[in-house]
Design a protein around this motif. Structure first.
Motif, short mmCIF file in Angstrom:
data_model
loop_
_atom_site.label_atom_id
_atom_site.label_comp_id
_atom_site.label_asym_id
_atom_site.label_seq_id
_atom_site.Cartn_x
_atom_site.Cartn_y
_atom_site.Cartn_z
N GLU A 120 -24.64 6.96 17.72
CA GLU A 120 -26.03 7.31 17.46
C GLU A 120 -26.68 8.04 18.62
O GLU A 120 -27.46 8.97 18.41
CB GLU A 120 -26.80 6.02 17.16
N PHE A 121 -26.37 7.66 19.86
CA PHE A 121 -27.13 8.25 20.96
C PHE A 121 -26.84 9.74 21.10
O PHE A 121 -27.65 10.47 21.68
CB PHE A 121 -26.91 7.51 22.28
N VAL A 163 -29.37 11.17 18.83
CA VAL A 163 -30.68 11.06 19.46
C VAL A 163 -30.84 12.15 20.51
O VAL A 163 -31.91 12.76 20.62
CB VAL A 163 -30.85 9.65 20.10
N ARG A 175 -29.47 15.09 20.57
CA ARG A 175 -29.74 16.36 19.88
C ARG A 175 -31.15 16.40 19.36
O ARG A 175 -31.81 17.44 19.41
CB ARG A 175 -28.77 16.53 18.71
N ALA A 176 -31.62 15.25 18.85
CA ALA A 176 -32.96 15.21 18.28
C ALA A 176 -34.03 15.45 19.33
O ALA A 176 -35.18 15.74 19.01
CB ALA A 176 -33.21 13.86 17.60
N LYS A 177 -33.66 15.32 20.60
CA LYS A 177 -34.63 15.61 21.65
C LYS A 177 -34.68 17.10 21.95
O LYS A 177 -35.51 17.55 22.71
CB LYS A 177 -34.24 14.86 22.94
N GLY A 178 -33.76 17.84 21.34
CA GLY A 178 -33.76 19.27 21.56
C GLY A 178 -32.83 19.72 22.67
O GLY A 178 -32.85 20.87 23.09
N LEU A 179 -31.98 18.83 23.15
CA LEU A 179 -31.08 19.20 24.23
C LEU A 179 -30.02 20.18 23.72
O LEU A 179 -29.60 20.11 22.57
CB LEU A 179 -30.37 17.96 24.79
N MET A 223 -34.62 18.11 10.55
CA MET A 223 -34.32 18.33 11.96
C MET A 223 -33.14 19.26 12.15
O MET A 223 -32.72 19.52 13.27
CB MET A 223 -33.98 16.98 12.63
N LEU A 251 -30.23 18.56 11.71
CA LEU A 251 -29.13 17.81 12.30
C LEU A 251 -28.04 17.57 11.28
O LEU A 251 -26.95 17.12 11.60
CB LEU A 251 -29.62 16.46 12.83
N PHE A 288 -24.52 19.00 11.67
CA PHE A 288 -23.55 18.38 12.56
C PHE A 288 -22.68 17.36 11.85
O PHE A 288 -21.65 16.96 12.33
CB PHE A 288 -24.26 17.70 13.74
N ARG A 305 -34.05 24.12 18.52
CA ARG A 305 -33.94 23.21 19.67
C ARG A 305 -35.29 23.04 20.34
O ARG A 305 -35.60 21.97 20.84
CB ARG A 305 -32.92 23.72 20.68
N ARG A 320 -37.25 20.52 18.15
CA ARG A 320 -36.77 19.13 18.18
C ARG A 320 -37.23 18.40 19.42
O ARG A 320 -37.11 18.91 20.52
CB ARG A 320 -35.23 19.11 18.19
N GLY A 321 -37.73 17.24 19.27
CA GLY A 321 -38.16 16.47 20.42
C GLY A 321 -39.47 16.98 20.98
O GLY A 321 -40.00 16.44 21.93
N MET A 371 -37.95 12.21 16.33
CA MET A 371 -37.23 11.39 15.34
C MET A 371 -36.74 10.11 15.98
O MET A 371 -36.25 10.12 17.12
CB MET A 371 -36.06 12.19 14.78
N PHE A 417 -34.26 6.58 15.07
CA PHE A 417 -33.18 6.20 14.17
C PHE A 417 -33.10 4.69 14.00
O PHE A 417 -33.88 3.94 14.56
CB PHE A 417 -31.85 6.75 14.70
N GLN A 418 -32.03 4.29 13.28
CA GLN A 418 -31.98 2.91 12.85
C GLN A 418 -31.46 1.93 13.88
O GLN A 418 -31.95 0.83 14.02
CB GLN A 418 -31.10 2.82 11.60
N GLU A 419 -30.41 2.34 14.61
CA GLU A 419 -29.71 1.34 15.43
C GLU A 419 -30.19 1.36 16.87
O GLU A 419 -29.70 2.15 17.67
CB GLU A 419 -28.21 1.63 15.42
N SER A 450 -28.72 3.64 20.13
CA SER A 450 -29.49 4.88 20.21
C SER A 450 -29.65 5.38 21.63
O SER A 450 -30.12 6.49 21.85
CB SER A 450 -30.89 4.70 19.62
N GLY A 507 -35.90 15.08 28.07
CA GLY A 507 -36.61 15.81 27.04
C GLY A 507 -37.85 16.50 27.60
O GLY A 507 -38.15 17.66 27.29
#
Lengths: 303, 275, 618
Positions: free
Chosen positions: A200-201, A204, A206-210, C70, C72, C75, C106, C109-110, C115, C117-119, C123, C137
């Motif tokens: 998951e991380f 996460v 990628r979701a930060k835009g890295l 997103m 994503l 991927f 990019r 995002r962030g 976003m 997530f669940q875990e 995470s 970020g």
């Protein structure tokens, strides 16, 4: 740790004492007078119970007296030191070559999993794993030593005498070993990275835009170093076995060559010493990796 | 049917083909080729490169390399298979019991195994071979014993993992005895790992035999094995490189095939390895 | 301009433009079995300051939708094959996210979209410090200097109310609890003040009190910053608490959309109605005393409440007395015992024949360990367990094995509780063979019979577990448990991993089996609403102790112990008119029951305030 060393010594001693061959005869020659042989055996303490012999051996090692080699007719201690240095050079060099190639290749294969890059990468690594080390050695000799003449194909030079020349002599054997090692490490790196990249991380991050490069080579790789180092440590054991063949092929007089000569010639004190030292070094290397692990992974506490 | 589809990729096809070829040669060659073909010497044609008369050339005693390599297949495969079987016979029960029961038994057994793992496998095999006297049987024993610790540790890890699964607990609470649990539940679930690892071990066993024979502590003449052939070629590398390349390539192709096959087997049998 | 009838939400009605607008979105995946359409023609909008809940069961495509927003989803092998996703940016621009290039995406995002997530446990990168993960970020999207980003990171941690923020910056994820990690993840997502926050099942893996805290945190952040929230969940109770509007999805299609009040009081589509009917609502059982099956439209189920408990001579089936189970913790060089986990501390209760007793609590409270101690799957440290008069504790190996005939267990994970290499027929028949209860020919008949009872077709006998769905596997697990005709079945979170509608079916099955066979259940669960539905008696556990026990109506309608009340306050109610999760909620962190060696806890003292209703007073 101490317990393991103790067990190692016991195993070494037990195994080597089953060796057929009369030590006394080896020293004095087969034609000697039986009475003289019997006297020698007595003075060497070969008729004492095994426990005593074991005790003497251990005590000797602890006090620095490793006995004399029957083959070389010299004290074992200094020989070991010299040969150990020689092999250390090869072992370190080959591990470096292997890791430098394996980690990027493994990460690359993991990122492009199941695409042509992955197939290419895994084909290369399978090839490396499949060819025997000495086959690589032979090929390298034929190519670089005979055909191109860039590197010598035999002999050993001590690093203290001429570092560059020593490297030259060590290079081909290290490369041969390194290629085989690299193959295995590449597969390990790839397997570890695919596991990490599905966590998951990574999402996460990628979701930060890295940028993807940052995600893989910083976030991802940082997690892979630990497991890969552990495997590399385990491979040390394998490496110390391979140098026996490789050093013989290249006439490189290191620990491997020494062990082989000892075994071939039934030089019992030398066999005991070399086998014990190799096992002890392998154990220590793995211990070192364990101790260094918290640097790679803060979750693990030093105990 | 979808299982077989997984074998139909690049690696799988090549792997299976190579393995089948080698097995066929090992089994059929001794039946078809008369043994003298590999041992008769033709001193006039010694060290000749591959030509019409001798497809893969000859060695320093004028023996035909093609036939030697074909017949050598059986020796090498025989040794490797026997050695792996031996390590399984010792290692499987050891690992199973250690992993399933855990506790003190596990601690003691694994301490022993870990100690043995400090000895490089090749070194162990060499020492045992030297101790017992090098010949075919002892080569098998040496390699078998040398491979046992690694296998035992791997199996113990798997057995430990499976023993903690809920379905084992469920079976225990429905009245199963320990032996039923081990044989009926744990064993089938570790088989994928055992099979894959055995295949890979076969590859390493062939390499080990080659190495041992190369050093003179493996098979001895007049037996023909690939390792012996490589060893014999050492002094003639300059003049006749094919004497090394022929057996070397044979080893390489066999090991390659086994590794590829093992890899694909792993993908098929152990979906956990797919992320 | 949207008109909102729900007085609890606060939409800034001055801003017209939606933050995000999905227009006929279509997402496909290539699999071995061909092209799979995960999202098929979805259109909806999310406006600033509002929470839109995207709700559905597994396979509905809700997660894929959010990942597509997103970008994503590529991927994971997905492809956006149709439709637009319009994001409105500053200065009245809109950009179509499905066509934007990687670099622009990019930077969004962030930054403009965050976003979570669940875990929470996975995470965060385990080998990087919290500070690094919070600041990278920021450094990417802003021009702040190194020290300024550190300041901002501290601010963010304070905003999400993490205690001791300076210390946390230097720590690593494994040193934080699940709830705190989720707060850090939220802080990371909020770092650049996004205009849209996408939350993909953020509380599913959390305990109920921590869930309440996180939900209220998201609400507060939304109020303070005016951002839009797209909240994805399968839990209708959470939807009722959080949503302004609801979008219902099923197998990739949009089934229904509307305000939260409309959806809950007058759902139009059949699927929505079925979904709502399957959700147990906390408080629905007030006034009744017996368990009652869920009313699922379209499924022929006898909707009669479970019958009254049989009043016979041997009424008491299970009697647990002063049960104590400790697990040792080893450490140090010589692996000595450095501490004990007091998993079960002096627990006593009884279960009668034909009765369901529930054990509830959050993670680490000991309810699971209690169940396993009763079966002696783990060895209790002390205490007595009487099953039908026999003391289980004192039995030896063989006697224990035969005693287990009378009590069986159903486990939580349907994927791990069946042997993947055994056909179902063998797995169900195995208990019969182990106890020698039937001859070869009889076994077949019995197994067939049982399979009918759990409402599975006989053809399943030849199958392997991986060919069945989660709900079907749980039915097989139940079949295996009842095949030997036990008196007691212990279910350890047996329905927690199932979809809502499947969960309802399995619960109804359990209740009808109880009715038919006179089974007793020890129902271990963390889901209060489900417990309210199925139990006769309830025991609340905390830190290994039973803090309150009584009949279901006593516990739910008159909770007395402080912890029980806390638990009740934190459970989301599946009714948008009864919002209990809105203010900033803060509960005591759940401590761990690890004590040093030799620690002797006090004996529990209970006060009985009503008949059978006991409360722990010390």
């Amino acid at each position: 740790m101490a317990v393991t060393l103790f067990l190692i010594s016991i195993i070494t001693f037990t195994v080597t004492n089953i060796l057929p061959g009369d030590v006394a005869m080896m020293i004095m020659g087969t034609q000697s007078n039986p009475a003289a042989l019997a006297n020698l055996r007595e003075s060497l303490g070969l008729n004492d119970p095994l426990i005593y012999q074991y005790g003497r051996w251990i005590f000797g090692m602890l006090t620095g007296d490793w006995g004399n080699s029957l083959l070389f007719k010299q004290p074992i201690g200094p020989i070991l030191l010299q040969k150990m240095t020689a092999s250390a050079l090869i072992v370190l060099l080959s591990m470096t070559i292997a890791l430098t190639l394996a980690i990027p290749l493994g990460v690359w294969s993991a990122v492009y999993k199941n695409r042509w890059q992955d197939t290419a990468g895994s084909s290369v690594s399978i090839l490396g794993v499949s060819l025997p080390d000495f086959f690589w050695g032979i090929m390298l000799i034929l190519l670089f030593a005979r055909a191109l003449g860039w590197f010598p194909s035999s002999g050993f030079v001590h690093p203290n005498e001429d570092f560059l020349l020593a490297l030259k002599h060590a290079f081909l054997p290290s490369l041969a070993l390194g290629l085989g090692l690299m193959a295995h490490l590449t597969r390990m790196t790839r397997a570890t990275m695919t596991g990490i990249l599905s966590q998951e991380f990574i999402r996460v991050a990628r979701a930060k835009g890295l940028a993807e490069k940052t995600v893989i080579w910083q976030y991802g790789l940082a997690n892979a170093i630990g497991p890969v180092m552990t495997v590399a440590g385990l491979q040390m054991g394998y490496l110390f076995g391979s140098i026996i063949v490789m050093e013989s092929l290249f006439n490189y007089t290191g620990m491997g060559w020494l062990t082989y000569q000892a075994l071939l010639n039934r030089d019992m004190p030398l066999i005991q010493a070399t086998v014990f030292v190799i096992a002890a070094v392998v154990m220590l290397v793995n211990l070192l990796v364990d101790l260094l692990y918290p640097i790679f992974d803060p979750r693990i506490e030093l105990k | 049917m979808s299982i077989f589809k997984k074998f139909l990729n690049f690696k799988g096809i090549i792997g299976i083909t190579l393995v089948l070829c080698v097995i066929l040669i090992a089994v059929l060659a001794p039946l078809i080729i008369p043994p003298e073909f590999a041992t008769r010497m033709d001193m006039r044609a010694r060290l000749s490169p591959p030509n019409m008369a001798h497809w893969m050339g000859t060695d320093q005693l004028g023996r035909d390399l093609f036939y030697r390599v074909m017949l050598g297949a059986r020796t090498s495969i025989n040794i490797a298979t026997s050695a792996v079987l031996m390590s399984l016979v010792i290692g499987l029960p050891l690992g199973l019991i250690s992993g399933y029961f855990g506790g003190r038994t596990d601690n003691v057994l694994m301490r022993l195994v870990d100690t043995l793992l400090s000895f490089p496998a090749l070194l162990l095999a060499l020492t045992i071979s030297a101790v017992l006297g090098p010949n075919l049987q002892n080569t098998i024993i040496a390699i078998g014993i040398a491979f046992t610790p690694y296998l035992a540790r791997l199996i113990r890890g798997e057995a430990l993992r499976v023993a903690q699964m809920p379905y084992v607990e469920a079976a225990r609470s429905s009245g199963a005895t320990n032996s039923r649990l081990i044989i009926g539940h744990v064993l089938p679930n570790i088989m994928p790992v055992v099979i894959v690892q055995s295949t890979i071990s076969l590859a390493f066993a062939i390499l080990a035999e080659a190495g041992l024979s190369f050093l003179g502590l493996g098979t001895q003449p007049p037996e023909a094995s690939w390792g012996l052939m490589i060893q014999a070629s050492r002094d003639y590398l300059d003049r006749a490189p094919w004497t090394a390349l022929v057996p070397g390539t044979a080893v390489a192709l066999t090991v390659l095939g086994l590794n590829m096959f093992g890899d694909v087997l792993r993908d098929v049998l152990d979906p956990r390895s797919q992320s | 301009m949207t008109e909102n009838k729900n007085p609890n939400s606060q939409i800034d009605t001055q801003i017209d433009a939606p933050v995000i607008s999905l227009d006929h979105l279509r997402v496909e995946f290539e699999t071995d079995g061909g092209t799979v359409v995960a999202v098929n023609d979805i259109s909806f909008k999310v406006f600033p300051g509002e929470t839109v809940c995207l709700v559905g069961e597994s396979g509905s495509g809700k997660s894929v939708t959010s990942l597509s927003l997103m970008r994503l989803v590529e991927f994971g092998g997905g492809q956006i094959t149709g439709g637009k996703m319009l994001l409105s940016r500053d200065k009245k621009q809109t950009v179509n996210l499905s066509q934007v290039d990687a670099g622009t995406m990019r930077s969004i995002r962030g930054n403009e979209i965050g976003m979570i997530f669940q875990e929470p446990m996975t995470s965060l990168n385990p080998v990087f410090s919290i500070e690094r993960q919070l600041t990278d970020g920021l450094r990417l999207h802003t021009n702040l200097s190194a020290s300024e980003t550190r300041e901002k990171a501290l601010e963010l941690l304070k905003e999400v109310r993490i205690p001791d923020p300076e210390k946390r910056l230097r720590q690593y994820p494994h040193e934080l609890s699940g709830g705190m990690r989720q707060r850090v993840v939220i802080a990371m997502a909020m770092a650049c003040r996004p205009r849209l926050l996408i939350a993909d099942e953020p509380t599913t893996a959390l305990d109920v009190t921590i869930q309440a805290e996180i939900l209220s945190l998201i609400n507060r952040l939304k109020r303070e910053t005016g951002m839009a929230v797209l909240f994805i969940t399968h839990d209708m109770a959470v939807v009722a608490q959080m949503a302004d509007r609801v979008v219902v999805m099923y197998q990739g299609n949009l089934i229904e959309e509307g305000s939260v009040d409309d959806i809950f009081t007058s759902p139009k589509e059949d699927y929505t109605k079925a979904l709502l009917a399957a959700v147990p609502q906390l408080g629905q059982m007030a006034g009744t005393s017996l368990p009652s099956p869920l009313n699922i439209p379209g499924v022929a189920v006898a909707v009669k409440p479970v019958r009254e408990v049989i009043d016979t001579e041997k009424k008491t089936l299970l009697e647990v007395k002063n049960l104590v189970t400790h697990f040792p913790v080893y450490g140090g060089i010589f692996r000595q015992k450095v501490a004990n986990v007091h998993a079960v501390e002096n627990v006593s209760f009884t279960i009668n024949r034909g009765e369901t007793m529930a054990l509830v609590g959050e993670s680490g409270c000991g309810k699971s360990s209690c169940g396993r101690s009763i079966l002696r799957l783990v060895e209790p440290t002390s205490g007595d367990i009487f099953l039908d008069g026999k003391n289980i504790i004192s039995l030896n190996g063989r006697e224990l094995r035969s005693a287990r005939r009378d009590m069986q267990m159903v486990f939580q994970d349907p994927y791990a509780s069946l042997n993947p290499y055994m056909r179902l027929r063998e797995q169900i028949a195995e208990p019969l063979k182990n106890f020698g209860l039937a001859t070869r020919s009889e076994v077949d008949d019995i197994v067939r019979d049982i399979l009918e009872k759990v409402e599975l077709p006989v053809s399943f006998l030849r199958r392997f577990p991986h060919e069945l769905s989660g709900g079907q596997r749980q039915r097989v697990a139940i079949a295996r448990a009842i095949v030997v005709n036990p008196s007691l079945v212990i279910t350890d979170e047996a329905v927690s991993a199932l979809d809502v509608s499947v969960q309802a079916q399995v619960l109804n099955l359990m209740m009808s089996l109880q009715d038919e066979l006179g089974l007793s259940y020890l129902f271990i669960s963390h889901d209060m609403a489900v417990v309210e539905r199925v139990s006769h008696k309830v025991g609340v556990m905390y830190l290994g102790r039973l803090v309150e026990v009584g009949s279901r109506s006593q516990i739910f309608e008159n909770p007395q112990h402080e912890y029980t009340r806390t638990l009740m306050a934190a459970v989301p109610i599946a009714d948008p008119k009864k919002r209990n999760i809105s203010n900033d909620m803060n509960f005591k962190p759940i401590p761990s029951p690890v004590f040093p060696v030799g620690h002797i806890p006090e004996n529990p003292i209970y006060e009985e305030i009503e008949d059978g209703h006991l409360i722990l007073r010390n």
